[in-house]
Design a protein around this motif. Sequence first.
Motif, mmCIF file in Angstrom:
data_model
loop_
_atom_site.group_PDB
_atom_site.id
_atom_site.type_symbol
_atom_site.label_atom_id
_atom_site.label_comp_id
_atom_site.label_asym_id
_atom_site.label_seq_id
_atom_site.Cartn_x
_atom_site.Cartn_y
_atom_site.Cartn_z
ATOM 1 N N LEU A 1 0.825 -1.206 0.000
ATOM 2 C CA LEU A 1 0.000 0.000 0.000
ATOM 3 C C LEU A 1 0.862 1.260 0.000
ATOM 4 N N LEU A 2 1.938 1.260 0.788
ATOM 5 C CA LEU A 2 2.815 2.422 0.813
ATOM 6 C C LEU A 2 3.484 2.629 -0.543
ATOM 7 N N ASP A 3 3.909 1.532 -1.176
ATOM 8 C CA ASP A 3 4.534 1.644 -2.496
ATOM 9 C C ASP A 3 3.548 2.182 -3.525
ATOM 10 N N ASP A 4 2.307 1.736 -3.465
ATOM 11 C CA ASP A 4 1.304 2.251 -4.398
ATOM 12 C C ASP A 4 1.081 3.744 -4.181
ATOM 13 N N GLU B 1 14.480 5.356 0.072
ATOM 14 C CA GLU B 1 14.334 6.795 0.291
ATOM 15 C C GLU B 1 12.926 7.249 -0.066
ATOM 16 N N ALA B 2 12.405 6.753 -1.191
ATOM 17 C CA ALA B 2 11.048 7.118 -1.595
ATOM 18 C C ALA B 2 10.022 6.640 -0.567
ATOM 19 N N ARG B 3 10.251 5.462 0.003
ATOM 20 C CA ARG B 3 9.317 4.939 1.011
ATOM 21 C C ARG B 3 9.313 5.815 2.262
ATOM 22 N N ALA C 1 -7.677 9.649 16.964
ATOM 23 C CA ALA C 1 -6.751 8.551 16.672
ATOM 24 C C ALA C 1 -5.456 9.109 16.085
ATOM 25 N N ARG C 2 -4.390 8.377 16.276
ATOM 26 C CA ARG C 2 -3.086 8.735 15.696
ATOM 27 C C ARG C 2 -2.627 7.563 14.833
ATOM 28 N N PHE C 3 -2.315 7.862 13.600
ATOM 29 C CA PHE C 3 -1.898 6.817 12.650
ATOM 30 C C PHE C 3 -0.487 7.120 12.165
ATOM 31 N N ASP C 4 0.409 6.169 12.319
ATOM 32 C CA ASP C 4 1.798 6.325 11.888
ATOM 33 C C ASP C 4 2.188 5.190 10.956
ATOM 34 N N VAL C 5 3.149 5.473 10.099
ATOM 35 C CA VAL C 5 3.715 4.457 9.214
ATOM 36 C C VAL C 5 5.181 4.266 9.608
ATOM 37 N N ASP C 6 5.498 3.087 10.079
ATOM 38 C CA ASP C 6 6.845 2.791 10.567
ATOM 39 C C ASP C 6 7.625 2.033 9.487
ATOM 40 N N VAL C 7 8.737 2.617 9.045
ATOM 41 C CA VAL C 7 9.584 1.992 8.036
ATOM 42 C C VAL C 7 10.889 1.587 8.711
ATOM 43 N N VAL C 8 11.179 0.291 8.764
ATOM 44 C CA VAL C 8 12.384 -0.216 9.429
ATOM 45 C C VAL C 8 13.200 -1.034 8.429
ATOM 46 N N SER C 9 14.501 -1.112 8.688
ATOM 47 C CA SER C 9 15.404 -1.828 7.781
ATOM 48 C C SER C 9 15.399 -3.315 8.082
ATOM 49 N N ASP D 1 11.998 -7.128 -2.881
ATOM 50 C CA ASP D 1 11.354 -5.815 -2.916
ATOM 51 C C ASP D 1 12.094 -4.765 -2.101
ATOM 52 N N GLY D 2 13.318 -5.058 -1.657
ATOM 53 C CA GLY D 2 14.105 -4.027 -0.989
ATOM 54 C C GLY D 2 14.553 -4.402 0.403
ATOM 55 N N MET D 3 14.989 -3.372 1.137
ATOM 56 C CA MET D 3 15.567 -3.582 2.469
ATOM 57 C C MET D 3 14.671 -3.056 3.582
ATOM 58 N N GLU D 4 13.399 -2.791 3.263
ATOM 59 C CA GLU D 4 12.519 -2.202 4.275
ATOM 60 C C GLU D 4 11.333 -3.111 4.602
ATOM 61 N N GLU D 5 10.913 -3.021 5.858
ATOM 62 C CA GLU D 5 9.630 -3.555 6.303
ATOM 63 C C GLU D 5 8.770 -2.370 6.715
ATOM 64 N N VAL D 6 7.468 -2.482 6.469
ATOM 65 C CA VAL D 6 6.552 -1.384 6.784
ATOM 66 C C VAL D 6 5.462 -1.909 7.705
ATOM 67 N N ARG D 7 5.206 -1.153 8.763
ATOM 68 C CA ARG D 7 4.118 -1.500 9.689
ATOM 69 C C ARG D 7 3.252 -0.272 9.920
ATOM 70 N N PHE D 8 1.943 -0.494 9.893
ATOM 71 C CA PHE D 8 1.009 0.566 10.228
ATOM 72 C C PHE D 8 0.767 0.532 11.737
ATOM 73 N N LEU D 9 0.921 1.698 12.384
ATOM 74 C CA LEU D 9 0.733 1.815 13.824
ATOM 75 C C LEU D 9 -0.473 2.700 14.104
ATOM 76 N N ILE D 10 -1.224 2.378 15.149
ATOM 77 C CA ILE D 10 -2.434 3.128 15.463
ATOM 78 C C ILE D 10 -2.556 3.303 16.970
ATOM 79 N N SER D 11 -2.978 4.476 17.345
ATOM 80 C CA SER D 11 -3.372 4.737 18.726
ATOM 81 C C SER D 11 -4.783 5.297 18.661
ATOM 82 N N ALA D 12 -5.757 4.508 19.118
ATOM 83 C CA ALA D 12 -7.155 4.922 18.982
ATOM 84 C C ALA D 12 -7.547 5.960 20.019
#
Length: 558
Positions: A144-147, A365-367, A390-398, A405-416
């Motif tokens: 989803l982030l790549d799109d 870098e684009a991610r 709510a707080r929504f964050d996108v966490d990109v880790v190596s 597809d690269g060197m990154e993992e992506v996790r969606f974080l939420i605080s309701a």
Amino acid sequence: MLTQLAIRDYAIVETLDLELAGGMTAITGETGAGKSILLGALGLCLGERADASSVRHGSERADLSARFDIATLPAARAWLEERELATDDCLLRRVVTASGRSKAWINGQPATVTDLKALGEHLVEIHGQHAHQLLLREETHLRLLDDFAGNRAMVNELAETFRRWQACRRRLKQLTESGDEVQARRQLLRYQVEELDLLALGDEELATLEHEQEQLAHAEETLREAQLAAECCDSDEGGVLALINQAMHRLDPLPGSDRGTLADVLGMLGDARIQVEEAARELHRFTDATELDPERLAWVESRLGEVHRIARKHHIMPEELPALHHRLQTELEGLEGGEHDLETLRAEVESLRDTWREKARSVGEARRQAAARFGKEVQEQLAFLAMGKARFDVDVVSRQAPQPDGMEEVRFLISANPGQPPRPLTKVASGGELSRISLAIQVVAARHSTIPSLVFDEVDVGISGATAEIVGKLLRRLGEHGQVMTVTHLPQVAAQAHHHLHIAKQAKRNTTLTRMALLDEAGRVSELARMLGGVHLSDRTLAHAREMLDASQQGASP
């Protein structure tokens, strides 16, 4: 944009022709009426898997077609141009038989299901009712982030470079760690290829040899029987011609009246004589042209024996030898090339590794740049959907190790709730929250999509009340810049649509069929009233439906 959808003998639809327009189209109907049929038919046109259950009971085949206006879709036009297909229109057709087999066409030319899928990615984007379940898989977050970031082409190039890099690494490892085995295999291949080179069996030679061997082996018998047959036709004593002539001579002296009666018989005997004479001439021509050739027969049988001997050595049928020859040659060329190009291969591995790393840095870098923007836009949509705190964050880790597809993992974080730190979406969201978060993410993704036709299949599950009206407004806003089709059970969402398609079941001749119709204003009021109050419509329910439709359509785009 999808402009037409034609359905014949699919599921419980006998025949259906739909004209579709831009804007937002709501698709409604009672539970079980067949709303999924419309999306299922479209899915088959876009290359989804088909089986015999797609065909209406009692029919031989289902015939489905979807027409698209691609005037503003350069990617779709380029795809068609690369394959020398017409670009002034785009018609996808799929036929599924009762046995489960299917065929496909693009602009009237035969195509594969893979072709339909590839082209369909440029035409329609489908957001399914189970999208919120996919959010529980973190690999979905990366996609989803790549799109959103427009990384798809870069990621595809990255994956292709990774595939080539790993293939070269495996080949290098094979050549360096299995030297003795490779050498033994190379020697065996050389012997086998040389033997097949000497045999030099052509693709059609075996069938020709077998046919010739059968003719030569039976030539003496065939010649003898043909000569006897010729004698039977024109022998002076007892031949068919002699007997026919005798019969005609016996009829000649008869009185005129009797000859008239037997005129047809004389005509038939005359025709028979002509036919027998022609048969005799053909038999004589055949026997004169046929020569016995024992030397040729011996050579053909020897050649066939050699072909069968080599086929037995390889435990295959004789007709498979040409394919085996080509396969062994290809393998030998690969091994011999590796023998002389080991240093070149090492250099290629290093070059591909460096290229992959450079591409991976660009993608990473684009991610990271897109992650903050994506999180901000999703959070804005959550505020519209009654999750303003709510707080929504996108966490990109190596990652620790390279992946295609690269060197990154992506996790969606939420605080309701305020005061709580964001945690992985997969661990904290309730069912209702997850539905709204999923919808917010899909709206953001669709807003940045280059595909003008968007389909939402019951993405408003778990939403009601004022939030449902907001969902409808969000979808309507998307439709004002393209085409949005949404399957919904919520009147608040359906009321926001520019167009309203109603689906219902009908009993006909002891069978059940689905009917679909584009509703006029009065029909929309009745359908909204049904969605609000059930089967029995009161004046109050109808008035409420009218008020809802009027309010939602104020200031609507045509």
